[in-house]
Design an enzyme around this catalytic site. Structure first.
Site, PDB file in Angstrom:
ATOM      1  N   ASP A  31       0.857  -1.185   0.000  1.00 41.18           N
ATOM      2  CA  ASP A  31       0.000   0.000   0.000  1.00 41.18           C
ATOM      3  C   ASP A  31       0.897   1.240   0.000  1.00 41.18           C
ATOM      4  O   ASP A  31       1.879   1.290   0.732  1.00 41.18           O
ATOM      5  CB  ASP A  31      -0.899  -0.005   1.242  1.00 41.18           C
ATOM      6  CG  ASP A  31      -2.017   1.009   1.166  1.00 41.18           C
ATOM      7  OD1 ASP A  31      -1.710   2.219   1.075  1.00 41.18           O
ATOM      8  OD2 ASP A  31      -3.191   0.610   1.215  1.00 41.18           O
ATOM      9  N   ILE A  32       0.544   2.243  -0.809  1.00 42.27           N
ATOM     10  CA  ILE A  32       1.382   3.449  -0.881  1.00 42.27           C
ATOM     11  C   ILE A  32       1.155   4.382   0.307  1.00 42.27           C
ATOM     12  O   ILE A  32       1.934   5.306   0.524  1.00 42.27           O
ATOM     13  CB  ILE A  32       1.202   4.213  -2.213  1.00 42.27           C
ATOM     14  CG1 ILE A  32      -0.232   4.683  -2.400  1.00 42.27           C
ATOM     15  CG2 ILE A  32       1.690   3.384  -3.382  1.00 42.27           C
ATOM     16  CD1 ILE A  32      -0.410   5.642  -3.564  1.00 42.27           C
ATOM     17  N   ASN A  88     -13.123  -3.755   2.980  1.00 45.77           N
ATOM     18  CA  ASN A  88     -14.126  -2.705   3.155  1.00 45.77           C
ATOM     19  C   ASN A  88     -15.117  -2.799   1.997  1.00 45.77           C
ATOM     20  O   ASN A  88     -14.749  -3.171   0.880  1.00 45.77           O
ATOM     21  CB  ASN A  88     -13.457  -1.330   3.153  1.00 45.77           C
ATOM     22  CG  ASN A  88     -12.457  -1.181   4.276  1.00 45.77           C
ATOM     23  OD1 ASN A  88     -12.693  -1.593   5.401  1.00 45.77           O
ATOM     24  ND2 ASN A  88     -11.312  -0.596   3.967  1.00 45.77           N
ATOM     25  N   GLU A  96     -12.520   3.052  -0.513  1.00 45.68           N
ATOM     26  CA  GLU A  96     -12.171   4.278  -1.231  1.00 45.68           C
ATOM     27  C   GLU A  96     -11.982   4.056  -2.722  1.00 45.68           C
ATOM     28  O   GLU A  96     -12.185   4.966  -3.516  1.00 45.68           O
ATOM     29  CB  GLU A  96     -10.908   4.898  -0.627  1.00 45.68           C
ATOM     30  CG  GLU A  96     -11.111   5.376   0.802  1.00 45.68           C
ATOM     31  CD  GLU A  96      -9.837   5.923   1.429  1.00 45.68           C
ATOM     32  OE1 GLU A  96      -8.819   6.103   0.725  1.00 45.68           O
ATOM     33  OE2 GLU A  96      -9.862   6.169   2.642  1.00 45.68           O
ATOM     34  N   HIS A 101     -10.756  -5.214  -2.839  1.00 47.06           N
ATOM     35  CA  HIS A 101      -9.381  -5.406  -2.404  1.00 47.06           C
ATOM     36  C   HIS A 101      -9.343  -5.755  -0.925  1.00 47.06           C
ATOM     37  O   HIS A 101     -10.208  -5.378  -0.161  1.00 47.06           O
ATOM     38  CB  HIS A 101      -8.507  -4.182  -2.704  1.00 47.06           C
ATOM     39  CG  HIS A 101      -8.983  -2.896  -2.118  1.00 47.06           C
ATOM     40  ND1 HIS A 101     -10.070  -2.191  -2.608  1.00 47.06           N
ATOM     41  CD2 HIS A 101      -8.510  -2.166  -1.081  1.00 47.06           C
ATOM     42  CE1 HIS A 101     -10.238  -1.089  -1.906  1.00 47.06           C
ATOM     43  NE2 HIS A 101      -9.305  -1.051  -0.958  1.00 47.06           N
ATOM     44  N   MET A 102      -8.317  -6.494  -0.585  1.00 44.18           N
ATOM     45  CA  MET A 102      -8.116  -6.972   0.777  1.00 44.18           C
ATOM     46  C   MET A 102      -6.864  -6.306   1.332  1.00 44.18           C
ATOM     47  O   MET A 102      -5.859  -6.207   0.635  1.00 44.18           O
ATOM     48  CB  MET A 102      -7.932  -8.497   0.713  1.00 44.18           C
ATOM     49  CG  MET A 102      -7.562  -9.178   1.985  1.00 44.18           C
ATOM     50  SD  MET A 102      -7.339 -10.967   1.691  1.00 44.18           S
ATOM     51  CE  MET A 102      -9.049 -11.472   1.509  1.00 44.18           C
ATOM     52  N   HIS A 103      -6.943  -5.839   2.571  1.00 45.35           N
ATOM     53  CA  HIS A 103      -5.784  -5.270   3.260  1.00 45.35           C
ATOM     54  C   HIS A 103      -5.214  -6.328   4.198  1.00 45.35           C
ATOM     55  O   HIS A 103      -5.956  -6.914   4.992  1.00 45.35           O
ATOM     56  CB  HIS A 103      -6.196  -4.071   4.123  1.00 45.35           C
ATOM     57  CG  HIS A 103      -6.767  -2.930   3.364  1.00 45.35           C
ATOM     58  ND1 HIS A 103      -6.034  -1.804   3.032  1.00 45.35           N
ATOM     59  CD2 HIS A 103      -8.013  -2.720   2.878  1.00 45.35           C
ATOM     60  CE1 HIS A 103      -6.796  -0.961   2.382  1.00 45.35           C
ATOM     61  NE2 HIS A 103      -8.011  -1.483   2.277  1.00 45.35           N
TER      62      HIS A 103
END
Length: 114
Positions: A31-32, A88, A96, A101-103
């Site tokens: 992640d940036i 999310n 967002e 997507h998965m964190h």
């Protein structure tokens, strides 16, 4: 332009990203804007807008995303101490970018994050 295009460009390597893993089903990259020492995004290579679009035809993608997240957690040596996996969904859920997507978060105690 739809905000999900950035993920499609990362998959195609049209945008430079720190890709940690890629196969025919998923791509995983740093992640940036990390919220933890380890903050990896795992995305399907096939566009799925939100978790609400998981269906009978594509449900195996989620299982593969979890599998890859666990393998990366082991590789990053956060599996023993613990980590979080977060998806999310939509605006009120904190999504967002309109692309499933998965964190994967770890490397610190995460009780105050998310």
């Amino acid at each position: 332009m739809n905000n999900h295009v950035i993920f499609q460009k990362i998959i195609k390597k049209e945008i430079k990203a720190n890709i940690l893993y890629q196969d025919k089903i998923v791509t995983a990259f740093s992640d940036i804007h990390p919220k933890a020492p380890v903050h990896i995004l795992i995305i399907p290579n096939t566009f799925i807008k939100t978790a609400n679009e998981i269906n009978k035809k594509n449900k195996n993608i989620i299982a593969h995303m979890f599998y890859i997240a666990i393998q990366i957690a082991k590789e990053k040596k956060i599996s023993e101490d613990g980590y979080k996996i977060i998806i999310n969904c939509n605006k009120n859920g904190g999504q967002e970018i309109n692309y499933l997507h998965m964190h994967l978060l770890g490397g610190i105690k995460l009780e105050t994050l998310y």
